[in-house]
Scaffold this active site. Structure first.
Site, PDB file in Angstrom:
ATOM      1  N   CYS A 100       2.167   3.319  -2.656  1.00  0.00           N
ATOM      2  CA  CYS A 100       3.365   3.231  -3.514  1.00  0.00           C
ATOM      3  C   CYS A 100       3.583   4.433  -4.429  1.00  0.00           C
ATOM      4  O   CYS A 100       4.424   4.363  -5.326  1.00  0.00           O
ATOM      5  CB  CYS A 100       3.297   1.972  -4.382  1.00  0.00           C
ATOM      6  SG  CYS A 100       3.415   0.458  -3.428  1.00  0.00           S
ATOM      7  N   SER A 122       7.273   2.458  12.946  1.00  0.00           N
ATOM      8  CA  SER A 122       8.189   3.600  13.092  1.00  0.00           C
ATOM      9  C   SER A 122       8.894   3.455  14.436  1.00  0.00           C
ATOM     10  O   SER A 122       8.391   2.739  15.322  1.00  0.00           O
ATOM     11  CB  SER A 122       7.378   4.900  13.073  1.00  0.00           C
ATOM     12  OG  SER A 122       8.141   5.987  13.548  1.00  0.00           O
ATOM     13  N   TYR A 145       0.334  10.649  16.116  1.00  0.00           N
ATOM     14  CA  TYR A 145       1.036   9.774  15.154  1.00  0.00           C
ATOM     15  C   TYR A 145       1.706   8.618  15.907  1.00  0.00           C
ATOM     16  O   TYR A 145       1.564   7.449  15.525  1.00  0.00           O
ATOM     17  CB  TYR A 145       2.075  10.590  14.382  1.00  0.00           C
ATOM     18  CG  TYR A 145       2.938   9.771  13.456  1.00  0.00           C
ATOM     19  CD1 TYR A 145       2.428   9.258  12.261  1.00  0.00           C
ATOM     20  CD2 TYR A 145       4.263   9.493  13.759  1.00  0.00           C
ATOM     21  CE1 TYR A 145       3.218   8.500  11.408  1.00  0.00           C
ATOM     22  CE2 TYR A 145       5.058   8.732  12.911  1.00  0.00           C
ATOM     23  CZ  TYR A 145       4.536   8.242  11.737  1.00  0.00           C
ATOM     24  OH  TYR A 145       5.317   7.490  10.895  1.00  0.00           O
ATOM     25  N   SER A 157       0.844  -1.209   0.000  1.00  0.00           N
ATOM     26  CA  SER A 157       0.000   0.000   0.000  1.00  0.00           C
ATOM     27  C   SER A 157       0.877   1.257   0.000  1.00  0.00           C
ATOM     28  O   SER A 157       2.014   1.241   0.470  1.00  0.00           O
ATOM     29  CB  SER A 157      -0.926  -0.006   1.229  1.00  0.00           C
ATOM     30  OG  SER A 157      -0.167   0.048   2.418  1.00  0.00           O
TER      31      SER A 157
HETATM   32  P1  NAD Z   1       5.246   9.131   1.911  1.00  0.00           P
HETATM   33  O1  NAD Z   1       4.367  10.272   2.283  1.00  0.00           O
HETATM   34  O2  NAD Z   1       6.137   9.292   0.738  1.00  0.00           O
HETATM   35  O3  NAD Z   1       4.409   7.784   1.732  1.00  0.00           O
HETATM   36  C1  NAD Z   1       3.185   7.517   2.368  1.00  0.00           C
HETATM   37  C2  NAD Z   1       2.245   6.980   1.316  1.00  0.00           C
HETATM   38  O4  NAD Z   1       1.000   6.599   1.916  1.00  0.00           O
HETATM   39  C3  NAD Z   1       1.934   8.053   0.265  1.00  0.00           C
HETATM   40  O5  NAD Z   1       2.167   7.510  -1.008  1.00  0.00           O
HETATM   41  C4  NAD Z   1       0.468   8.364   0.499  1.00  0.00           C
HETATM   42  O6  NAD Z   1      -0.212   8.747  -0.663  1.00  0.00           O
HETATM   43  C5  NAD Z   1      -0.014   7.017   1.032  1.00  0.00           C
HETATM   44  N1  NAD Z   1      -1.335   7.104   1.670  1.00  0.00           N
HETATM   45  C6  NAD Z   1      -1.776   7.996   2.589  1.00  0.00           C
HETATM   46  N2  NAD Z   1      -3.067   7.762   2.863  1.00  0.00           N
HETATM   47  C7  NAD Z   1      -3.451   6.692   2.118  1.00  0.00           C
HETATM   48  C8  NAD Z   1      -4.662   5.970   1.959  1.00  0.00           C
HETATM   49  N3  NAD Z   1      -5.784   6.307   2.622  1.00  0.00           N
HETATM   50  N4  NAD Z   1      -4.681   4.901   1.118  1.00  0.00           N
HETATM   51  C9  NAD Z   1      -3.571   4.549   0.431  1.00  0.00           C
HETATM   52  N5  NAD Z   1      -2.400   5.215   0.512  1.00  0.00           N
HETATM   53  C10 NAD Z   1      -2.348   6.273   1.352  1.00  0.00           C
HETATM   54  O7  NAD Z   1       6.127   8.846   3.218  1.00  0.00           O
HETATM   55  P2  NAD Z   1       7.019   7.560   3.603  1.00  0.00           P
HETATM   56  O8  NAD Z   1       8.083   8.100   4.467  1.00  0.00           O
HETATM   57  O9  NAD Z   1       7.384   6.757   2.429  1.00  0.00           O
HETATM   58  O10 NAD Z   1       5.985   6.752   4.538  1.00  0.00           O
HETATM   59  C11 NAD Z   1       5.699   5.371   4.368  1.00  0.00           C
HETATM   60  C12 NAD Z   1       5.468   4.745   5.741  1.00  0.00           C
HETATM   61  O11 NAD Z   1       6.669   4.861   6.510  1.00  0.00           O
HETATM   62  C13 NAD Z   1       4.370   5.418   6.563  1.00  0.00           C
HETATM   63  O12 NAD Z   1       3.584   4.426   7.203  1.00  0.00           O
HETATM   64  C14 NAD Z   1       5.144   6.214   7.601  1.00  0.00           C
HETATM   65  O13 NAD Z   1       4.402   6.369   8.788  1.00  0.00           O
HETATM   66  C15 NAD Z   1       6.358   5.322   7.798  1.00  0.00           C
HETATM   67  N6  NAD Z   1       7.548   5.980   8.352  1.00  0.00           N
HETATM   68  C16 NAD Z   1       8.077   7.096   7.763  1.00  0.00           C
HETATM   69  C17 NAD Z   1       9.183   7.695   8.329  1.00  0.00           C
HETATM   70  C18 NAD Z   1       9.805   8.946   7.755  1.00  0.00           C
HETATM   71  O14 NAD Z   1      10.584   9.608   8.452  1.00  0.00           O
HETATM   72  N7  NAD Z   1       9.552   9.289   6.498  1.00  0.00           N
HETATM   73  C19 NAD Z   1       9.762   7.152   9.486  1.00  0.00           C
HETATM   74  C20 NAD Z   1       9.209   6.009  10.054  1.00  0.00           C
HETATM   75  C21 NAD Z   1       8.101   5.423   9.467  1.00  0.00           C
END
Ligand code: NAD
Length: 293
Positions: free
Chosen positions: A10, A140, A153, A8
């Site tokens: 992507c 996370s 969060y 999911s």
């Molecule tokens: P990102 O914003 O690039 O990716 C998140 C994705 O989730 C986006 O493509 C967004 O469109 C999608 N999304 C949001 N709501 C949605 C929905 N209702 N249905 C389907 N898709 C949906 O950021 P990322 O850093 O790649 O985040 C990916 C995961 O990693 C997240 O779960 C985030 O909590 C986790 N994370 C991120 C970090 C960070 O620092 N970037 C750190 C730890 C964990």
């Protein structure tokens, strides 16, 4: 036969990278279903997938907040069989609690927690029947420890940890395995979206002191954290050793006090030395015992 991997979120960040890396597996072990809420944003994924597109990678619509969307997506997968589910979609929320709406908080739980629950409920019957499966959850470090001004969060990620740790026990009976991934700061659109959210929000009902702590302490410190210990989505599959010392504080002192006090000192007392502090934490030269309780 290649294993079907459904991911999911992507359209960007970690989900995009993971989908592309798996689709380019030299041994072609995976058939990747790279999903996103808005197919209008598939350009970056398709460009990165290159010749894997239509071969080992297919793009599909999936909103993790919608039962219909989940059902529709699974009905398009051959045999409806998902071997590996990666719950990656997620949204962040930062700011003083008093200034955030309950609707914004509920959206975080709907996406991060119930989104993953919804997908798992949909694929689990098939996995159980086949007595085979793997569920990966992008949690996370905030699923392991709270971070100031990220209360909701962090709560959504703690919820994921409790849910999947509980489920993992039952699923061992079915030969289904769960992996929780706990990245530290990752340089993706995630931080940019949060900063944009913050720059337009006025946080009503928040007292000036709290706003001052948020804007003048937390925000610069957060930017510095991403700059100094942030990792790339490409190597997020590996441990971020640079963040490990902060995460370890809770293990060293299970009462949680050492972690809370260290975070507090880093942010409010040592802001001028934050950069140095983070580097020292990163290389381990600043021993945690110099912060007495
Ligand atoms: P990102 O914003 O690039 O990716 C998140 C994705 O989730 C986006 O493509 C967004 O469109 C999608 N999304 C949001 N709501 C949605 C929905 N209702 N249905 C389907 N898709 C949906 O950021 P990322 O850093 O790649 O985040 C990916 C995961 O990693 C997240 O779960 C985030 O909590 C986790 N994370 C991120 C970090 C960070 O620092 N970037 C750190 C730890 C964990």
């Amino acid at each position: 036969a290649p294993r079907t991997v459904l991911i999911s979120g992507c359209s960007s960040g970690i989900g995009l990278e993971l989908a592309v890396q798996l689709a380019h597996d030299p041994r072609q072990r995976y058939q990747v279903v790279a999903t996103m809420r808005d197919l209008g944003k598939k350009g970056a994924l398709e460009a990165a997938a290159g010749e894997a597109l239509g071969q080992t990678l297919a793009v599909a619509q999936l909103d993790v907040c919608s039962d219909e969307s989940v059902a529709q997506c699974l009905s398009c997968i051959q045999g409806g069989e998902v071997d590996v589910l990666v719950n990656n979609a997620g949204v962040g929320l930062v700011g003083p609690l008093e200034g955030l709406s309950l609707a914004a908080m509920q959206n975080v739980f709907d996406t991060n927690f119930f989104g993953a629950v919804r997908l798992v409920r949909a694929v689990l019957p098939g996995m159980k029947k086949r007595r085979k499966g793997h569920i990966v959850v992008v949690s996370s470090v905030m699923g392991l420890q709270g971070v100031v001004f990220n209360e909701v969060y962090a709560a959504s990620k703690f919820a994921l940890e409790g849910f999947f740790e509980s489920l993992a026990v039952q699923l061992l009976q079915f030969n289904i395995f769960i992996t929780l991934v706990e990245p530290g700061p990752v340089v993706t659109d995630f931080e940019g979206k949060l900063l944009e959210q913050v720059s337009t929000a006025d946080f009503p009902d928040t007292d000036p002191d709290t706003l001052h702590y948020f804007r003048d302490f937390y925000l610069p410190a957060s930017r510095e954290l991403f700059r100094s210990v942030g990792q790339s989505p490409q190597d997020v599959a590996q441990t971020n050793a640079r963040y490990t010392p902060l995460a370890a504080l809770k293990a060293v002192d299970p009462s949680g006090s050492l972690y809370v006090r260290t975070s507090h000192r880093l942010l409010f007392r040592w802001t001028r030395f934050l950069n140095l502090g983070l580097r020292c934490l990163a290389c381990g030269c600043l021993r945690i015992r110099i912060w007495p309780r």
